[in-house]
Design a protein around this motif. Structure first.
Motif, PDB file in Angstrom:
ATOM      1  N   ARG A  83      19.271  -3.900 -20.483  1.00 21.28           N
ATOM      2  CA  ARG A  83      20.014  -2.702 -20.862  1.00 21.28           C
ATOM      3  C   ARG A  83      19.749  -1.555 -19.889  1.00 21.28           C
ATOM      4  O   ARG A  83      20.646  -0.807 -19.520  1.00 21.28           O
ATOM      5  N   LEU A  87      22.222   0.838 -17.718  1.00 20.77           N
ATOM      6  CA  LEU A  87      22.166   2.301 -17.802  1.00 20.77           C
ATOM      7  C   LEU A  87      21.993   2.908 -16.412  1.00 20.77           C
ATOM      8  O   LEU A  87      22.615   3.918 -16.083  1.00 20.77           O
ATOM      9  N   VAL A 174      14.987   8.193 -19.830  1.00 23.43           N
ATOM     10  CA  VAL A 174      15.878   7.237 -20.473  1.00 23.43           C
ATOM     11  C   VAL A 174      14.981   6.149 -21.051  1.00 23.43           C
ATOM     12  O   VAL A 174      14.243   5.492 -20.317  1.00 23.43           O
ATOM     13  N   ALA A 176      14.533   2.674 -22.761  1.00 16.85           N
ATOM     14  CA  ALA A 176      15.216   1.394 -23.026  1.00 16.85           C
ATOM     15  C   ALA A 176      14.157   0.301 -23.186  1.00 16.85           C
ATOM     16  O   ALA A 176      14.140  -0.696 -22.480  1.00 16.85           O
ATOM     17  N   TYR A 197      17.345  10.363 -23.478  1.00 15.48           N
ATOM     18  CA  TYR A 197      18.440   9.448 -23.811  1.00 15.48           C
ATOM     19  C   TYR A 197      17.737   8.193 -24.302  1.00 15.48           C
ATOM     20  O   TYR A 197      17.006   7.550 -23.553  1.00 15.48           O
ATOM     21  N   GLU A 199      17.852   4.415 -26.266  1.00 16.28           N
ATOM     22  CA  GLU A 199      18.687   3.308 -26.731  1.00 16.28           C
ATOM     23  C   GLU A 199      18.548   3.181 -28.244  1.00 16.28           C
ATOM     24  O   GLU A 199      17.523   3.532 -28.830  1.00 16.28           O
ATOM     25  N   GLY A 226      21.881   6.004 -27.775  1.00 15.67           N
ATOM     26  CA  GLY A 226      22.757   5.120 -26.992  1.00 15.67           C
ATOM     27  C   GLY A 226      23.911   4.483 -27.736  1.00 15.67           C
ATOM     28  O   GLY A 226      23.995   3.259 -27.806  1.00 15.67           O
ATOM     29  N   GLN A 228      27.773   4.447 -27.287  1.00 16.69           N
ATOM     30  CA  GLN A 228      28.823   4.935 -26.399  1.00 16.69           C
ATOM     31  C   GLN A 228      30.223   4.907 -27.000  1.00 16.69           C
ATOM     32  O   GLN A 228      31.160   5.425 -26.420  1.00 16.69           O
ATOM     33  N   THR A 469      29.672   3.741 -21.198  1.00 21.53           N
ATOM     34  CA  THR A 469      28.252   4.090 -21.087  1.00 21.53           C
ATOM     35  C   THR A 469      28.052   5.204 -20.058  1.00 21.53           C
ATOM     36  O   THR A 469      27.253   6.120 -20.261  1.00 21.53           O
ATOM     37  N   LEU A 473      26.350   8.894 -20.842  1.00 24.35           N
ATOM     38  CA  LEU A 473      25.268   9.499 -20.060  1.00 24.35           C
ATOM     39  C   LEU A 473      25.738  10.817 -19.431  1.00 24.35           C
ATOM     40  O   LEU A 473      25.001  11.800 -19.366  1.00 24.35           O
TER      41      LEU A 473
END
Lengths: 526, 153
Positions: A83, A87, A174, A176, A197, A199, A226, A228, A469, A473
């Motif tokens: 993932r 991203l 971010v 993830a 950000y 997930e 996350g 989208q 996505t 972002l």
């Protein structure tokens, strides 16, 4: 006459004959005018849109604004699995080798021209050496200048995320990682002054919800979860159609997520040949990976297929229902359910892990007079789109959207009677099709049905195909620079977290759950 | 060729010209029209080319422009009988390209169609008919070419 025509003088009759095509062009022009007049007067599509008060529905798509202006934002990525790779690409970074393999600058023309966010990935934190290397090579190659920009902003590997959060050279993170880290990492990040950000799913257990909510709302940091889906142009128009009450009183919303592959059931620790994927205790910091979870000896199953274990996740709820809930909550503003009932079982993939492969869940909203249902299985790929049942019309909302009048609707009885609306086919459809920019079809044509059967991952805004996505972002980056709200903000994440926890408890503890809004806690009704 | 044979070819020229001219004008009058939808469903040997076109904004815009104005020019040429031979061959080539993007071959998926086609469809027939118009005399006397020819004499 022949001799006349053969002479150099052009006879009048010859000229007239030669001009035979001119009146034909005139006739075509006249017919086109007649047709356009007729079409204007007999436009069923327009008539339906007029009757529904939806003629301006095209304009309810957020425009994509330039996100490259303003100070550089230095991003640290926590976790660099599959993932995170997606991203990073959506942020504008892709390993040089992969970039060339996919087709180089030519394949990324749109992203190079319009996708610049003016961000640099300057930090990678990953417990597995192999993935960390992949993260570093990704961060070193930006798509827009093919590595020139990235050279000026070197990337550093952090062995622990606390080290990354302590670094003043990181502005935003971010996250993830597996789900059991999300809440604590988000809390630590916003406290360290980093935008987040994260997930989905933000939470794994009930007790994390209030803590993460308070940490984020108590900070000035911009948070985006996350999901989208709200960036999709079709979704934005569907939301507006619902807001205007086209469907009438809504009493049932149906969501589902079905899959039928081992990988879809999160069995991911074997490669294509059936051998275990790389990784051992020497290359993976297992202790950090486990984090706050109870000790368990190193397990390659757990490392790659963590979503099958309640220790690290909430299974279908966190992985898939979270998207469904967010979509429905963004469209209908449902908020937290009053009560939840779940049932199901682990009937097929019984080898390892403890998550169910079949689930049925009801979420009750008595104050809204509405039930949300979620059904899921991991043993059939037959799916159906989200369906919103209204007294006057129903809506399906997948990659495309349709609205179908109810044959017993009072509101539409006149239009149905006059034959303007046929309740056996959709009266309105918005197809996520290139070139038509979220085009509205008044009556579904055979063509739009044909397109509707094809799902698309991107969306068309302003005549361009966008990766949703990337847009999600981009929204986060814009909010960091210029303020403003993100779509999947902490309020939405909080409501989603509670809904997930209520369902998760209901399934695991085999009880009904209720939400106590005063004390902000989940009650088990046995 | 006797007059009936000659005039039948001319009628064929004018009605195909009508069709092509109208196709061009519709594209011109439809706001935001693009060949994107058509090209994105291209099948068989031109799929690669079609994908290249739709993934390049500039190229797509050029293709859209040439397509619309090409159809209008060819259509006008055929209806008016002006530069008939050039218009007929250009039209035949253009329509044959449409055919190649979506030929009704066994095993290729097609969108909904109003008839039943196997290898031969109306698009192919129109392309061949245009070729026929190109190889037969078809602008005298009912076409502007006949004036040009006379002036040159």
């Amino acid at each position: 006459m022949e001799s006349k025509e053969n002479s150099n003088k052009i006879g009048r009759r010859s000229v007239l004959k030669a001009l035979a095509g001119v009146p034909v062009v005139g006739l075509l022009g006249y017919e086109i005018l007649k047709k356009s007049k007729y079409d204007k007067a007999h436009n069923v599509q327009k008539e339906i849109l007029n009757e529904l008060g939806l003629t301006d529905i095209h304009s309810h798509v957020k425009t994509v604004t330039d996100a490259s202006k303003g100070d550089l934002i230095r991003i640290g990525m926590v976790g660099f699995g599959g993932r995170a790779t997606a991203l990073a690409e959506a942020l504008g970074f892709l390993d040089a080798g992969v970039f060339e393999k996919v087709g180089g600058a030519e394949a990324y023309a749109t992203q190079i021209e319009f996708g610049n966010l003016n961000v640099a990935i300057t930090g990678i934190c990953e417990v597995f050496d192999m993935r960390a290397e992949k993260g570093l090579s990704t961060a070193r190659h930006d798509i827009h200048t093919q590595g020139e920009f990235a050279k000026k902003h070197p990337v550093k590997r952090y062995m622990h995320y606390h080290d990354m959060l302590a670094d003043k050279n990181i502005d935003a993170v971010v996250i993830a990682t597996p789900d059991h880290h999300h809440a604590q990492m988000t809390i630590d990040a916003v406290r360290a002054g980093k935008h987040v950000y994260c997930e989905k799913s933000l939470i794994r257990r009930e007790e994390e919800i209030e803590r993460v909510y308070e940490a984020v709302t108590g900070s000035n940091m911009v948070f985006q979860l996350g999901h989208q889906i709200p960036q999709n142009a079709v979704f934005q128009q569907a939301k507006e159609i619902i807001r205007r009450g086209t469907l009438g009183k809504i009493s049932h919303v149906e969501t589902s997520s079905n899959r039928n592959t081992p990988s879809g059931a999160w069995i991911r620790h074997l490669d294509a040949q059936g051998n275990p994927k790389p990784g051992d205790e020497r290359s993976i910091d297992w202790k950090q990976w486990l984090g706050p979870m109870p000790y368990y000896p190193f397990s390659i199953e757990r490392y790659y297929s963590w979503a099958r274990f309640f220790d690290y996740d909430t299974g279908l709820y966190g992985q898939l229902f979270s998207h469904e809930f967010d979509a429905v909550n963004q469209a209908l503003h449902l908020g937290i359910p009053a009560s939840v009932m779940a049932s199901g079982g682990q009937y097929f993939y019984t080898e390892f892990g403890d998550i169910p492969d079949v689930l049925n869940t009801s979420y009750e909203y008595p104050d809204k007079g509405l039930t949300l249902t979620y059904s899921a299985n991991l043993t059939s790929s037959r799916t159906h789109p989200r369906t919103i049942y209204g007294k006057d019309a129903s809506m399906t909302l997948g990659a495309d959207m349709t609205v179908t009048a109810d044959r017993n609707s009072e509101k539409f009885s006149d239009l149905i009677g006059r034959g303007v609306i046929d309740p056996s086919t959709p009266m309105l459809s918005i197809v996520n099709d290139g070139g038509q920019a979220g085009g509205v079809d008044g009556v579904t044509s055979a063509t739009s049905k044909y397109y509707a059967s094809r799902g698309l991952t991107g969306t068309v805004i302003g005549g361009r195909n966008w990766d949703v996505t990337h847009l999600h972002l981009r929204e986060w980056i814009n909010a960091i620079r210029n303020g403003g709200k993100t779509s999947a903000n902490i309020e939405m994440a909080y409501q989603e977290g509670v809904a997930i926890a209520m369902a998760d408890i209901s399934y695991r503890e085999k009880c009904r759950t209720e939400w106590d809004p005063v004390n902000k806690r989940i009650i088990r009704v046995k | 060729m006797n007059a009936i044979q000659r005039n039948t070819v001319i009628v064929l020229r004018i009605i195909i010209g009508w069709h092509i001219l109208y196709e061009g004008i519709v594209k011109l009058l439809t706001p935001g029209w693009s060949s994107f939808g058509f090209l994105s469903h291209s099948q068989w040997i031109l799929t690669g080319f079609a994908n290249w076109v739709i993934t390049h904004d500039g190229v797509l815009q050029v293709v859209d422009f040439l397509n619309t104005w090409g159809l209008i020019a060819i259509g006008l040429g055929l209806v008016l009988g002006l530069f008939t031979r050039v218009a007929a061959f250009a039209g035949a080539a253009l329509i044959f390209v449409y055919y190649l993007n979506n030929p009704p071959f066994v095993g290729l998926e097609t969108g909904p169609v109003e008839g039943n086609y196997l290898i031969v469809n109306k698009t192919l027939i129109e392309a061949v008919a245009l070729f026929l118009i190109g190889v037969f005399p078809s602008s005298v006397p009912f076409g502007l070419d006949s004036l040009i020819k006379k002036q040159r004499k």
